[in-house]
Design an enzyme around this catalytic site. Structure first.
Site, mmCIF file in Angstrom:
data_model
loop_
_atom_site.group_PDB
_atom_site.id
_atom_site.type_symbol
_atom_site.label_atom_id
_atom_site.label_comp_id
_atom_site.label_asym_id
_atom_site.label_seq_id
_atom_site.Cartn_x
_atom_site.Cartn_y
_atom_site.Cartn_z
ATOM 1 C CD GLU A 71 -68.876 66.735 30.349
ATOM 2 O OE1 GLU A 71 -68.899 67.783 29.496
ATOM 3 O OE2 GLU A 71 -69.226 66.922 31.535
ATOM 4 C CG LEU B 124 -72.572 67.430 30.341
ATOM 5 C CD1 LEU B 124 -73.337 67.809 29.191
ATOM 6 C CD2 LEU B 124 -72.629 68.556 31.598
ATOM 7 C CD GLU C 95 -68.552 69.770 34.029
ATOM 8 O OE1 GLU C 95 -68.539 69.881 32.704
ATOM 9 O OE2 GLU C 95 -69.630 69.769 34.846
ATOM 10 C CD GLN D 276 -66.586 68.692 26.375
ATOM 11 O OE1 GLN D 276 -67.270 69.800 26.429
ATOM 12 N NE2 GLN D 276 -66.932 67.781 25.850
ATOM 13 C CG PHE D 277 -64.488 74.544 27.055
ATOM 14 C CD1 PHE D 277 -63.803 75.091 26.009
ATOM 15 C CD2 PHE D 277 -65.511 73.529 26.756
ATOM 16 C CE1 PHE D 277 -63.826 74.718 24.909
ATOM 17 C CE2 PHE D 277 -65.682 73.355 25.444
ATOM 18 C CZ PHE D 277 -64.781 73.795 24.468
ATOM 19 N N PRO E 105 -68.289 73.249 38.871
ATOM 20 C CG PRO E 105 -69.890 72.596 37.302
ATOM 21 C CD PRO E 105 -68.645 73.022 37.477
ATOM 22 C CG HIS F 11 -66.826 77.557 25.516
ATOM 23 N ND1 HIS F 11 -67.881 78.306 25.397
ATOM 24 C CD2 HIS F 11 -67.195 76.521 25.564
ATOM 25 C CE1 HIS F 11 -69.010 77.682 25.367
ATOM 26 N NE2 HIS F 11 -68.400 76.347 25.404
#
Length: 694
Positions: free
Chosen positions: A401, A430, A432, A454-455, A461, A500
């Site tokens: 992403e 979007l 995972e 991303q984090f 998921p 995050h």
């Protein structure tokens, strides 16, 4: 097998269509039935087969499908009821039965359930490693389909011009995240992928109306953009053959996805143990009235085959099943001493998967850094390493992403899409599950995918795909592997929060088959990332957010050939009063906290494998051990280190093994709360002094 009979056209009145080898269809359906019968009447009651899933009712449609997978680089990924398709691909029958019995050889050498198939087909389309989780087969198949298009359009490999990917699933799997993630990938990217949905009306005992509104996924997807949708009766030979041909032609020629739903009866329970008491007598009777085998016989006998030849095919299939049973039962159980092998690459190449099986040879490397130029931050070091490997190796693909024009939310991939194009550095939907699952399929196809989550928290998921990827080499007994580099930023940065700022590296370490890198600085990040990109195992590359632009983490470029082997820790300080073991963002804090005392400060750099030898040698000399990490205390990786030290160096200790960690809470958002929770230099120093004074 008897001499092959002439083929018969199943599409009378709909020419031109290719002919079908109906004698072969009849034999394979009968063989599947014979294997089911053999298991259910003898091998399961004798406890020689522990998990049994009948394919009765599904078998003819699957055989028709498998016989159209004719391209050498086609691939299919099925599920636990997919043995008929495997038989049509040419899997040895004694392998199919021996695997069900958990014997040596076969799909997994007895490591996995026998119905979780895989087949690195040396003569045609491969069966990708199936999974025990419902719906887990979809996104890896989408990854294979995307790899086909990459080979075809970017690498200009003519072998992939007509190749396709096929995924099989029951109607209940259409409710899973994996199904919808793969559907999104295949339609938005217009991939040559066939979704082959076998709708038997039930997910174990739950009717299909609970899985999809109205119980008809084809009707619900009729207007889905970019998707050809077909639906029909999988028990009618002419109709099923016509639909299979139509689907195959669309995917192969138009290079676009198709979803084909075929209704079939499940003529036995979900598994052998399932008594189907949730079905009324009328339902069971109606299902048996739709048995495709009598329909196939009625279609063939009198037009292509005589009654005697049909009976001969039935006997031939039964004899093949009996012969396979004798061979399978003669196989031993594999040596238990070998069951720990092939978690990671051990030097013997897997049969399929990874760039090494496609002739990749890494450039020359050196494990000694040659520092050059100004100090750069860790983010820039990672970007430069990715850039060099993208330049040198056309199999490397970077995606996730926001990694494209934006350059990633942490700017690590900034400019890479501009230089290498959107086929090699690209944004994803979007999902995972879709990001990691697609990477698995790409890796199986011989590419080196570099997906980004991303984090750290958002990897959850994708947990199923992460687990399935890591165990692949082991559970297929080195037949398949899916090497990749999964980049995962995480940890606090100025502030924290539960979404995050999580680290939780120990969860990755607990996934067998994954190597885990946790660099604390630019030099180590270069060496470990380059090793991962050139390696033959899946790697979690953990990028701590606080260190990406931290001044302490800046280092000169370590050289274009620098590769850092996994499992080699580094002492950032040396002494003889105490051993401090840490990694990631805690490394500079531990170095600062120990500045007043003679201490070994060990930065592990990788957690799987980790440098036990360096830690134990140091502890035996300093006689004290403090472990510091950002993750929570309970079941954190520090507990593993403490256990090893206690087991192997207990008599050398002059003080208890100590840990300093976050408390068992998520990362707090307010900086004041965060600073209190994360081990600080002052708290680390106080703990050092306490242990030295013990």
């Amino acid at each position: 097998m008897a001499a092959q009979a002439p083929a018969i056209d199943a599409h009378r009145g709909n020419a031109p269509h290719p002919a079908w080898d109906w004698r072969r269809v009849a034999y394979l359906v009968q063989l599947s039935r014979a294997l089911d019968k053999l298991e259910e009447t003898r091998l399961v009651p004798e406890k020689k087969v522990l998990y049994q899933f009948s394919a009765r009712g599904h078998d003819m449609a699957q055989v028709l499908l498998g016989l159209r997978l004719t391209d050498p680089v086609d691939a299919a990924c099925g599920y636990y009821r997919s043995r008929p398709m495997l038989l049509s691909l040419g899997v040895p029958v004694d392998d199919a039965l021996g695997s069900a019995m958990g014997r040596a050889g076969g799909y997994s050498d007895g490591r996995d359930i026998g119905v979780v198939f895989n087949y690195p087909n040396p003569h045609g389309a491969s069966a990708l490693p199936m999974c025990g989780g419902v719906g887990a087969q979809y996104t890896p198949t989408a990854g294979w389909a995307q790899a086909i298009e990459y080979y075809r359009t970017e690498l200009k490999d003519p072998r992939y011009e007509k190749a396709i990917a096929v995924v099989l699933g029951g109607e209940a799997s259409c409710a899973t995240n994996g199904f919808w993630a793969a559907l999104t990938i295949a339609t938005t990217q217009q991939l040559p992928m066939l979704f082959f949905i076998e709708d038997n009306g039930y997910g174990i005992s739950v009717p299909s109306s609970f899985q999809t509104p109205g119980g008809d996924i084809a009707a619900n997807l009729a207007s889905f953009s970019g998707l050809e949708v077909l639906s029909g009766d999988g028990t009618e030979p002419v109709e099923a053959a016509r639909l299979v041909d139509r689907a195959m032609a669309h995917v192969r020629e138009r290079r676009a996805p198709v979803l084909m739903r075929l209704t079939v009866p499940r003529l036995q329970g979900h598994s052998f143990q399932d008594t189907q008491t949730y079905k009324g007598d009328a339902v069971v009777e109606a299902e048996w009235a739709r048995d495709p085998l009598p329909k196939l016989k009625s279609f063939l006998v009198g037009s292509l085959l005589g009654e005697a030849e049909w009976n001969a095919i039935e006997r031939e299939a039964a004899e093949a099943a009996d012969a396979a049973s004798a061979l399978a039962e003669a196989r031993p159980v594999s040596d238990p001493e070998q069951v720990t092998r092939n978690v990671f690459f051990e030097g013997e190449m897997q049969a399929e998967g990874g760039q090494w099986t496609h002739g990749y040879a890494p450039p020359a490397s050196d494990d000694t850094p040659t520092p050059d130029g100004q100090r750069i931050n860790m983010g820039a070091a990672i970007r430069r390493t990715l850039e060099q490997e993208l330049e040198a190796n056309p199999r490397v693909l970077v995606f996730g992403e926001d990694v494209g024009p934006k350059g990633g939310v942490h700017a690590v991939t900034l400019g890479l899409q501009d230089k290498f194009g959107s086929a090699r550095v690209f944004d994803t939907s979007l999902s995972e599950e879709g990001i990691v699952g697609r990477a698995v399929g790409m890796a199986l196809a011989g590419l080196m995918p570099v997906p980004e989550i991303q984090f750290r928290k958002y990897a959850e998921p994708a947990t199923e795909q992460i687990n399935d990827c890591g165990t692949m080499r082991w559970r297929t007994a080195n037949r398949f592997a899916a090497p990749m580099v999964l980049r995962v930023p995480g940890g606090y940065f100025k502030c924290g929060d539960p979404w995050h700022s999580q680290t939780n590296e120990v969860a990755f370490v607990h996934q067998p088959g994954w190597k885990v890198a946790v660099p604390s600085n630019a030099e180590d990040a270069v060496g470990l990332l380059r090793a991962a990109l050139r390696g033959n195992d899946p790697v979690i590359f953990f990028e701590h957010r606080a260190m990406l632009d931290d001044s302490w983490a800046r280092r000169p470029w370590p050289g274009d050939a620098f590769v850092l082997p996994f499992g080699r820790a580094k002492k950032v300080a040396e002494g003889d009063r105490i051993t401090i073991v840490t990694w990631g963002a805690m490394t500079p804090r531990c170095e600062a906290a120990a500045a007043h005392i003679s201490a070994d400060v060990i930065d592990l750099r990788t957690l799987m494998p980790w440098d036990r030898e360096m830690v134990l040698e140091s502890v035996r000399r300093t006689r004290r051990c403090l472990i510091v990490h950002e993750d929570i205390r309970t079941a954190g990786f520090g507990a593993e280190i403490a256990a090893v030290v206690a087991d192997e160096a207990f008599l050398d200790l002059d003080a208890p093994v100590a840990r300093l960690t976050m408390p068992d809470i998520p990362s707090p958002h307010n900086p004041v709360l965060l600073d209190w929770a994360v081990p600080s230099v002052d708290r680390i120093r106080a703990k050092i002094d306490e242990l030295v004074a013990f």
